[in-house]
Write an enzyme that holds these catalytic residues in place. Structure first.
Site, PDB file in Angstrom:
ATOM      1  N   SER A   1       0.822  -1.214   0.000  1.00 22.97           N
ATOM      2  CA  SER A   1       0.000   0.000   0.000  1.00 22.97           C
ATOM      3  C   SER A   1       0.853   1.259   0.000  1.00 22.97           C
ATOM      4  O   SER A   1       1.999   1.260   0.458  1.00 22.97           O
ATOM      5  CB  SER A   1      -0.915   0.009   1.235  1.00 22.97           C
TER       6      SER A   1
HETATM    7  N1  SAM Z   1      -0.593  -4.236   3.944  1.00 25.68           N
HETATM    8  C1  SAM Z   1       0.075  -4.874   2.870  1.00 25.68           C
HETATM    9  C2  SAM Z   1       1.449  -4.357   2.640  1.00 25.68           C
HETATM   10  O1  SAM Z   1       1.874  -3.425   3.318  1.00 25.68           O
HETATM   11  O2  SAM Z   1       2.125  -4.925   1.779  1.00 25.68           O
HETATM   12  C3  SAM Z   1      -0.716  -4.734   1.611  1.00 25.68           C
HETATM   13  C4  SAM Z   1      -1.665  -5.775   1.460  1.00 25.68           C
HETATM   14  S1  SAM Z   1      -2.333  -5.945  -0.138  1.00 25.68           S
HETATM   15  C5  SAM Z   1      -3.019  -4.393  -0.483  1.00 25.68           C
HETATM   16  C6  SAM Z   1      -3.734  -6.964   0.301  1.00 25.68           C
HETATM   17  C7  SAM Z   1      -3.391  -8.373   0.649  1.00 25.68           C
HETATM   18  O3  SAM Z   1      -4.585  -9.016   1.114  1.00 25.68           O
HETATM   19  C8  SAM Z   1      -2.914  -9.209  -0.530  1.00 25.68           C
HETATM   20  O4  SAM Z   1      -1.680  -9.759  -0.249  1.00 25.68           O
HETATM   21  C9  SAM Z   1      -3.988 -10.264  -0.696  1.00 25.68           C
HETATM   22  O5  SAM Z   1      -3.501 -11.521  -1.147  1.00 25.68           O
HETATM   23  C10 SAM Z   1      -4.533 -10.347   0.708  1.00 25.68           C
HETATM   24  N2  SAM Z   1      -5.884 -10.931   0.823  1.00 25.68           N
HETATM   25  C11 SAM Z   1      -6.955 -10.781  -0.003  1.00 25.68           C
HETATM   26  N3  SAM Z   1      -7.992 -11.498   0.455  1.00 25.68           N
HETATM   27  C12 SAM Z   1      -7.576 -12.115   1.598  1.00 25.68           C
HETATM   28  C13 SAM Z   1      -8.182 -13.000   2.530  1.00 25.68           C
HETATM   29  N4  SAM Z   1      -9.455 -13.402   2.409  1.00 25.68           N
HETATM   30  N5  SAM Z   1      -7.451 -13.428   3.571  1.00 25.68           N
HETATM   31  C14 SAM Z   1      -6.158 -13.055   3.728  1.00 25.68           C
HETATM   32  N6  SAM Z   1      -5.520 -12.231   2.873  1.00 25.68           N
HETATM   33  C15 SAM Z   1      -6.234 -11.757   1.830  1.00 25.68           C
END
Ligand code: SAM
Length: 223
Positions: A70
Site C-alpha cells: 500500500s
Molecule cells: N498491507 C500490505 C502491505 O503493506 O504490503 C498490503 C496488502 S495488499 C493491499 C492486500 C493483501 O490481502 C494481498 O496480499 C492479498 O492476497 C490479501 N488478501 C486478499 N484477500 C484475503 C483473505 N481473504 N485473507 C487473507 N488475505 C487476503
C-alpha cells in the site's frame, strides 16, 4: 533464519525521512510514535528488488501475485486510526509484503497476520524474521473468517476490500477496540473505522481509497 545485513536496513535513510515529512507529516499524520517508526522501517526491503528505487514514492507498488504494497500515506492513516499505545494484540488481514505488519509490530504488543496467498506469506515471514521481529504470528488462510481462537483483539486492520466489512471480524473485536478496513465497490471504497464501546459500534469514514479485493468466503469470490 538469516539476519538482514545492517547496511541494507539503513540504506535510503534520506528518502525515508523525506517520505515521512512530505507524504505523512505535511498531510496531517500526527502520531509521533508512528512517524518515528515509519522513518525507521526499511520499506525498500518489502518491495520487489527491481522496484526498490521507488519504495519511498507516493504510490502503491506491485509485489507479485497481482497484489500491492500500500501507499505509505494509507499505511500511516490506517495505523493512526487504530490509536495503538503499545500493549495491544492486533489482527491484520492481508499480510501482503509484510510492511504494514512491521509498522504495527513496532507499535503494538503482538500481531496476528493472515494472508491467503502462500508465496506472499512465506516471503513476508522471511523478511520480518530476518529483521528480528519476534511478536508476529503468521497464518495462511482465508482471513474473512478472522482468527476465532485468538479473539478478542484490541485492534483489527483489513488491508483488502470487501463490499461490507465481514461480520466475523467485527465479532472478534474486543470491547473498546478499533477496526479499520476499506469497504465499498470493487473500484472505489471508503476507509471505515469502527469503535466498539459498551458492546455498540461507532462508525466513522476517514477517506476514499482503492484496495485490491478481499477474496474469500465473506468477501469477493475468486475470479
Ligand atoms: N498491507 C500490505 C502491505 O503493506 O504490503 C498490503 C496488502 S495488499 C493491499 C492486500 C493483501 O490481502 C494481498 O496480499 C492479498 O492476497 C490479501 N488478501 C486478499 N484477500 C484475503 C483473505 N481473504 N485473507 C487473507 N488475505 C487476503
Amino acid at each position: 533464519m538469516s539476519r538482514v545485513n545492517p547496511d541494507a536496513i539503513h540504506a535510503h535513510a534520506g528518502q525515508r525521512r523525506k517520505m515521512v515529512e512530505e507524504q505523512l507529516g505535511d498531510r496531517g499524520i500526527r502520531d509521533l510514535r508512528l512517524l518515528e517508526v515509519m522513518s525507521r522501517v526499511p520499506r525498500h526491503l518489502f518491495t520487489l528488488d527491481s522496484l526498490q528505487h521507488r519504495a519511498y514514492g507516493d504510490t502503491p507498488l506491485p509485489i507479485g501475485e497481482s497484489q500491492t504494497i500500500s501507499q505509505p500515506y494509507i499505511v500511516a492513516a490506517m495505523t493512526e486510526a487504530l490509536g495503538l499505545k503499545g500493549n495491544e494484540r492486533v489482527l491484520e488481514i492481508g499480510t501482503g509484503s509484510g510492511y504494514q505488519t512491521a509498522v504495527v509490530a513496532e507499535l503494538a504488543a503482538q500481531v496476528f497476520t493472515i494472508e491467503r496467498i502462500n508465496a506472499l506469506s512465506r516471503t513476508a515471514q522471511k523478511i520480518l524474521e530476518g529483521l528480528g521481529y519476534a511478536n508476529i504470528v503468521f497464518k495462511m488462510f482465508d482471513g474473512t473468517y478472522g482468527w476465532p481462537d485468538q479473539a478478542p483483539f484490541d485492534a483489527i486492520m483489513v488491508t483488502a476490500s470487501a463490499k461490507e466489512i465481514p461480520e466475523a471480524l467485527i465479532n472478534q473485536l474486543g470491547e473498546g477496540g478499533r477496526l479499520v478496513a476499506p469497504a465499498g465497490d470493487a473500484d472505489k471504497q471508503k476507509l471505515i473505522v469502527l469503535t466498539k464501546k459498551d458492546g455498540r459500534l461507532n462508525k466513522k469514514e476517514i477517506g476514499d481509497c482503492k484496495f485490491v479485493p478481499l477474496v474469500g468466503k465473506y468477501g469477493w469470490p475468486e475470479k
